[in-house]
Design a protein around this motif. Structure first.
Motif, PDB file in Angstrom:
ATOM      1  N   ALA A   1       0.789  -1.131   0.079  1.00 43.28           N
ATOM      2  CA  ALA A   1      -0.046   0.076  -0.020  1.00 43.28           C
ATOM      3  C   ALA A   1       0.690   1.267   0.090  1.00 43.28           C
TER       4      ALA A   1
ATOM      5  N   TRP B   1     -13.648  -6.817   0.352  1.00 39.03           N
ATOM      6  CA  TRP B   1     -12.651  -7.127   1.436  1.00 39.03           C
ATOM      7  C   TRP B   1     -12.984  -6.326   2.883  1.00 39.03           C
TER       8      TRP B   1
ATOM      9  N   ARG C   1      -8.618   1.666  -2.281  1.00 36.72           N
ATOM     10  CA  ARG C   1      -7.749   0.547  -2.244  1.00 36.72           C
ATOM     11  C   ARG C   1      -7.819  -0.524  -0.799  1.00 36.72           C
ATOM     12  N   PHE C   2      -7.478  -1.558  -0.994  1.00 32.48           N
ATOM     13  CA  PHE C   2      -7.713  -2.259   0.473  1.00 32.48           C
ATOM     14  C   PHE C   2      -6.660  -3.676   0.060  1.00 32.48           C
ATOM     15  N   ASP C   3      -5.773  -3.832   0.980  1.00 30.74           N
ATOM     16  CA  ASP C   3      -5.041  -4.975   0.909  1.00 30.74           C
ATOM     17  C   ASP C   3      -4.482  -5.299   2.444  1.00 30.74           C
TER      18      ASP C   3
ATOM     19  N   ASP D   1       1.392  -1.944  -7.750  1.00 34.51           N
ATOM     20  CA  ASP D   1       0.429  -0.912  -7.550  1.00 34.51           C
ATOM     21  C   ASP D   1       0.423   0.172  -8.610  1.00 34.51           C
TER      22      ASP D   1
ATOM     23  N   ASP E   1     -13.379  -7.777  -4.957  1.00 32.72           N
ATOM     24  CA  ASP E   1     -12.973  -6.436  -5.085  1.00 32.72           C
ATOM     25  C   ASP E   1     -12.547  -5.649  -3.889  1.00 32.72           C
ATOM     26  N   TYR E   2     -11.841  -4.651  -3.766  1.00 34.60           N
ATOM     27  CA  TYR E   2     -11.559  -3.778  -2.574  1.00 34.60           C
ATOM     28  C   TYR E   2     -12.490  -3.584  -1.455  1.00 34.60           C
TER      29      TYR E   2
ATOM     30  N   SER F   1      -1.252  -4.978  -9.646  1.00 35.83           N
ATOM     31  CA  SER F   1      -1.921  -5.104  -8.559  1.00 35.83           C
ATOM     32  C   SER F   1      -1.305  -4.421  -7.340  1.00 35.83           C
TER      33      SER F   1
ATOM     34  N   VAL G   1     -14.031   3.043  -1.462  1.00 37.56           N
ATOM     35  CA  VAL G   1     -12.834   2.133  -1.069  1.00 37.56           C
ATOM     36  C   VAL G   1     -11.908   2.191  -2.111  1.00 37.56           C
TER      37      VAL G   1
ATOM     38  N   THR H   1      -5.708  -2.844   5.818  1.00 39.65           N
ATOM     39  CA  THR H   1      -6.733  -3.593   6.847  1.00 39.65           C
ATOM     40  C   THR H   1      -6.032  -3.297   8.308  1.00 39.65           C
TER      41      THR H   1
END
Length: 493
Positions: free
Chosen positions: A117, A241, A159-161, A377, A237-238, A372, A157, A165
């Protein structure tokens, strides 16, 4: 859907009741390989869920505002460490101090051993939007507010990973859990066991997602007899999650509100994090539940085509990817003033073939493997930064890693940064052996790939990425930059 609506569903209510009855009696066999996160490994037989917390292990460190190192390993140490990070992040965001908020976020990632991220966080901070974004997400992901899951969508949202989180969980004062592959695997396994006992034939209501471990550990309940296969993070998808983090948080709070578990930890949010930490330990390898594996774990959890392309197969095998050329294609695409996202780039690739043989959609989508958040990214990168990445070399690597100076690479607990790990494996293979067969045999014997073709695919990407960034020379041997970048890296555990 809001919290009360979610918790009122009969299956959710029954699952919480099942957890309250069964967790105190379940036995677990924790078996951790030795690694930098768990020095010496861990072997422990535990009776009852609450007892797991005593076995918590995560060796990590980060630097505070005075560049002092803050180290932790046990749960008590980790709790104090995260308390400091939480205070740093919260105070910076509330003041609107973008640079301090960014630094707090980066140190949270450092504690967690993840870095995907980082480019996204730098972009937000550069635009002066990091604090406002975290505040917005905080309201949408609160566990004790009137927020609605429907408001977590592709617009809200961004981005999310596995890193974000952690940031969102630490910023949340209501006890939102860190939802990574381990936590998702553990709650998914418990739900799978519940469904085997619940007298209801309807389709399962909950589908807790998870991700792959970087080693041989199992993090998919579908690998066990009668288990429910977990969706892979790459297949959702983000926003979805993020929704699962909220759903799990609602379940944990509801469960702890009816039990006295982890009372010695203090207030409800702190108890929630103790529960999450226990899930984290169970999710290292689901074999700790003592449940029978099916004869072929892969057969129990079939992947869809998109997931196969994302996961790339066995071990560290990537999706086939002409890295340097695709970067050049992407730069040309960015100059075309098209909408900068995966769907638009895939459409551009299909409409602009490089030769007489046009790409299939599946191949074009596979070419986005390195774009990704788990890799580099690349979507949304500033154009000047992208040009540096396309140019390659050490400066391009610094730009790709969103770092002013090149910091040593870290191999985390999850199967991410496949491109760079493949450079590490390839460089080691060329250093050890002089023939293609010997290099292939080395990769197969180490378990990094399952077939000769997979091993060759791994090395093809490793050579391409390695040469692009100057990590490998023209003979594909490690350079001085390789030694500096991969200093101390090990894939043994």
């Amino acid at each position: 859907m809001k919290r009360e609506q979610f918790l009122a569903q009969p299956e959710v209510e029954s699952f919480i009741a099942w957890l309250a009855v069964n967790l105190p009696a379940l036995p677990f066999k924790l078996r951790f390989k030795a690694s930098k996160f768990v020095p010496g490994g861990l072997t422990a037989d535990v009776q009852g869920f609450e007892q797991i917390l005593e076995q918590y292990r995560w060796k990590a460190s980060w630097q505070d505002t005075h560049q002092n190192s803050v180290a932790s390993q046990t749960w008590a140490e980790t709790q104090r460490s995260l308390g400091q990070l939480r205070e740093w992040l919260t105070s910076a965001v509330n003041r609107g101090d973008e640079q301090q908020a960014l630094q707090a976020c980066l140190q949270i990632l450092r504690w967690g051993g993840v870095r995907g991220a980082i480019p996204f966080l730098h972009r937000l901070a550069a635009k002066g939007e990091l604090s406002s974004y975290l505040k917005k997400m905080g309201g949408l992901m609160s566990l004790d507010g009137d927020n609605d899951l429907n408001d977590l969508d592709a617009i809200s949202v961004e981005r999310f990973d596995a890193g974000l989180t952690k940031i969102h969980a630490l910023f949340d004062p209501s006890g939102s859990p860190i939802y990574d592959s381990r936590v998702g695997a553990a709650i998914g396994m418990l739900y799978s066991l519940f469904r085997q006992q619940w007298m209801e034939s309807a389709k399962p209501l909950l589908a807790f997602p998870s991700g792959a471990a970087r080693g041989s550990q199992i993090r998919n309940p579908g690998a066990f007899l009668n288990g429910l296969a977990a969706p892979h993070f790459s297949a959702i998808d983000y926003a979805e999650w993020a929704c699962w983090q909220v759903r799990l948080g609602w379940i944990i709070r509801a469960l702890l509100e009816r039990t006295g578990w982890f009372a010695e930890q203090g207030a409800l949010p702190t108890r929630c994090h103790a529960f999450e930490a226990s899930l984290f330990m169970l999710g290292y390898d689901l074999r700790c539940f003592g449940v029978t594996l099916v004869s072929d774990p892969k057969a129990a959890a079939p992947e869809n085509e998109a997931q196969k392309r994302e996961n790339g197969g066995t071990g560290w095998v990537p999706t086939g990817h002409p890295f340097s050329q695709v970067l050049k294609d992407y730069l040309a695409f960015r100059h075309s003033d098209k909408l900068d996202d995966k769907a638009s780039f895939v459409a551009w690739l299909l409409a602009n073939p490089r030769n007489e043989n046009p790409l299939t959609r599946a191949t074009a989508q596979g070419y986005c493997f390195a774009f990704s958040i788990d890799e580099f990214d690349l979507f949304g990168r500033p154009l000047e930064e992208l040009k540096r990445i396309v140019a390659g070399g050490q400066d391009g690597l610094c730009a790709a890693m969103a770092s002013q100076t090149l910091e040593p690479f870290t191999v985390g607990d999850e199967r991410v940064s496949v491109c760079l790990v493949d450079v590490l494996i390839t460089g080691n293979a060329y250093r050890r052996a002089t023939t293609d067969k010997e290099r292939t045999d080395y990769i197969l014997s180490a378990g990094y790939a399952g077939t000769e073709n997979s091993a060759r695919a791994l090395m093809a990407l490793g050579r391409n990425v390695g040469k692009h960034f100057g990590l490998l020379d023209e003979q594909h041997l490690p350079t001085i930059l390789f030694e500096q970048f991969f200093l101390g890296c090990s894939l043994d555990a």
